[in-house]
Design an enzyme around this catalytic site. Structure first.
Site, PDB file in Angstrom:
ATOM      1  N   ASP A  76      48.010   0.495 -44.984  1.00 46.11           N
ATOM      2  CA  ASP A  76      47.260   0.551 -43.735  1.00 46.11           C
ATOM      3  C   ASP A  76      48.260   0.228 -42.610  1.00 46.11           C
ATOM      4  O   ASP A  76      49.340  -0.309 -42.883  1.00 46.11           O
ATOM      5  CB  ASP A  76      46.139  -0.500 -43.781  1.00 46.11           C
ATOM      6  CG  ASP A  76      45.501  -0.725 -42.442  1.00 46.11           C
ATOM      7  OD1 ASP A  76      45.124   0.272 -41.798  1.00 46.11           O
ATOM      8  OD2 ASP A  76      45.367  -1.896 -42.019  1.00 46.11           O
ATOM      9  N   ASP A 120      47.250  -0.746 -38.717  1.00 46.15           N
ATOM     10  CA  ASP A 120      46.818  -1.762 -37.753  1.00 46.15           C
ATOM     11  C   ASP A 120      46.392  -3.038 -38.466  1.00 46.15           C
ATOM     12  O   ASP A 120      45.501  -3.024 -39.318  1.00 46.15           O
ATOM     13  CB  ASP A 120      45.668  -1.228 -36.898  1.00 46.15           C
ATOM     14  CG  ASP A 120      46.118  -0.049 -36.067  1.00 46.15           C
ATOM     15  OD1 ASP A 120      47.084  -0.232 -35.301  1.00 46.15           O
ATOM     16  OD2 ASP A 120      45.550   1.045 -36.196  1.00 46.15           O
TER      17      ASP A 120
HETATM   18  C1  XBP Z   1      42.436   0.754 -37.107  1.00 43.64           C
HETATM   19  C2  XBP Z   1      41.449   1.117 -36.128  1.00 43.64           C
HETATM   20  C3  XBP Z   1      41.846   1.972 -35.028  1.00 43.64           C
HETATM   21  C4  XBP Z   1      42.628   1.333 -33.929  1.00 43.64           C
HETATM   22  C5  XBP Z   1      42.618   2.235 -32.726  1.00 43.64           C
HETATM   23  O1  XBP Z   1      41.779   0.374 -38.308  1.00 43.64           O
HETATM   24  O2  XBP Z   1      40.304   0.746 -36.220  1.00 43.64           O
HETATM   25  O3  XBP Z   1      40.670   2.449 -34.448  1.00 43.64           O
HETATM   26  O4  XBP Z   1      42.028   0.114 -33.556  1.00 43.64           O
HETATM   27  O5  XBP Z   1      43.168   3.464 -33.016  1.00 43.64           O
HETATM   28  P1  XBP Z   1      42.553   0.409 -39.713  1.00 43.64           P
HETATM   29  P2  XBP Z   1      42.721   4.809 -32.259  1.00 43.64           P
HETATM   30  O6  XBP Z   1      43.639  -0.623 -39.601  1.00 43.64           O
HETATM   31  O7  XBP Z   1      41.535  -0.031 -40.720  1.00 43.64           O
HETATM   32  O8  XBP Z   1      43.045   1.793 -39.949  1.00 43.64           O
HETATM   33  O9  XBP Z   1      42.321   4.420 -30.877  1.00 43.64           O
HETATM   34  O10 XBP Z   1      43.953   5.681 -32.296  1.00 43.64           O
HETATM   35  O11 XBP Z   1      41.573   5.381 -33.029  1.00 43.64           O
HETATM   36 MG    MG Z   2      43.866  -2.477 -40.611  1.00 35.05          MG
END
Ligand code: XBP
Ligand code: MG
Length: 262
Positions: free
Chosen positions: A15, A17
């Site tokens: 993953d 973020d």
């Molecule tokens: C990541 C997210 C994303 C980011 C924003 O979750 O929820 O929406 O916060 O990205 P994960 P975008 O780590 O579970 O993948 O604005 O590009 O959608």
């Molecule tokens: Mg995440």
């Protein structure tokens, strides 16, 4: 008689973020607010509000959720839903600009583990909800231009219609790599992330962060506060690490084997 099966671990699926880097509070949130400001809107997502909004993955989906659940009907700007894609594009621009300043580093242990995995010949992939440009920007500005090519599959954003917690993004990555779930291990940080990875039958290593520390991680093969470094040990929140103090490939292999045989 030893009844344990040995399925060889072949790939690490990360993953982005919250797992590779703490991007949400000081990255995505800030970029959303900059986009709102650019468009002359009075929306401002505080650290606390953003924590609640993280319930929904995907930036466009998060804005829609905010409109539907956080605003009174009289405060919803006219035609705002149609504006979401444009606002989101502005947010992506602000976010990638922020990353280009080097403001958001990788979390402890991430670079070391990725380098070790490459040396050992593991295949690497990304499975994330965020926009592909954001992944490219993060990898480029932390691991260097060449690092994009280290990842055989970058499964990101709208590539699957159902974002996490749906299993689709992990299933997509597995299919692209032509690997079965038991040949891979996932790295996640959140409840939506683990629902997605476990939904795709993947053994999952969790590193928590401030936004996710109270999430329910049942089913994880281990829950750590961070991957850690030799001189910066992790704290084990749940699971058995066999005396290790930081996450390296030997421990990943052990955790994978334990999960396969449980
Ligand atoms: C990541 C997210 C994303 C980011 C924003 O979750 O929820 O929406 O916060 O990205 P994960 P975008 O780590 O579970 O993948 O604005 O590009 O959608
Ligand atoms: Mg995440």
């Amino acid at each position: 008689m030893n009844t344990e099966t040995k399925t060889k671990l072949k790939a690490f699926i990360f993953d982005v973020d919250g797992t590779l880097s703490d991007t949400e509070r000081d990255g995505h949130r800030v970029a959303f607010n900059q986009a709102f400001e650019e468009y002359g809107m009075d929306w401002h997502w505080s650290v606390e509000t953003y924590g609640k909004l993280l319930e929904v993955t995907g930036g466009k989906e998060r804005m829609k959720y905010y409109i539907d659940h956080f605003l009174d009907a009289e405060n919803i700007p006219e035609g705002i839903e149609q504006k979401i894609p444009e606002l989101h594009a502005a947010k992506t621009r602000h976010y990638t600009e922020l990353l280009s300043t080097g403001a958001i580093p990788l979390r402890p242990g991430v670079e070391r583990l990725i380098n070790e995995a490459r040396q050992r010949g593991y295949r690497l992939a990304i499975a994330t909800t965020t926009t592909p440009e954001n992944v490219t920007a993060l990898l480029t500005h932390t691991l260097g231009e060449d690092s994009i090519a280290w990842f055989e599959v970058i499964a990101a954003g709208d590539i699957v219609p159902a974002k996490k917690p749906g299993p689709d993004i992990y299933q997509y990555a597995l299919k692209e790599m032509a690997l079965s779930a038991d040949e891979c291990i996932a790295f996640e940080d959140s409840i939506n992330g683990i629902r997605s990875s476990i939904g795709a039958d993947l053994c999952t290593i969790i590193t928590i962060n401030d936004y996710t520390k109270d999430h329910d991680f049942s089913g994880a093969c281990v829950v750590l506060d961070q991957m850690g470094e030799p001189e910066q040990p992790f704290t084990v929140i749940a699971g058995d690490v066999d005396g290790a103090s930081y996450l390296n490939c030997d421990l990943v292999e052990k955790l994978h084997q334990q999960a396969i045989n449980s």
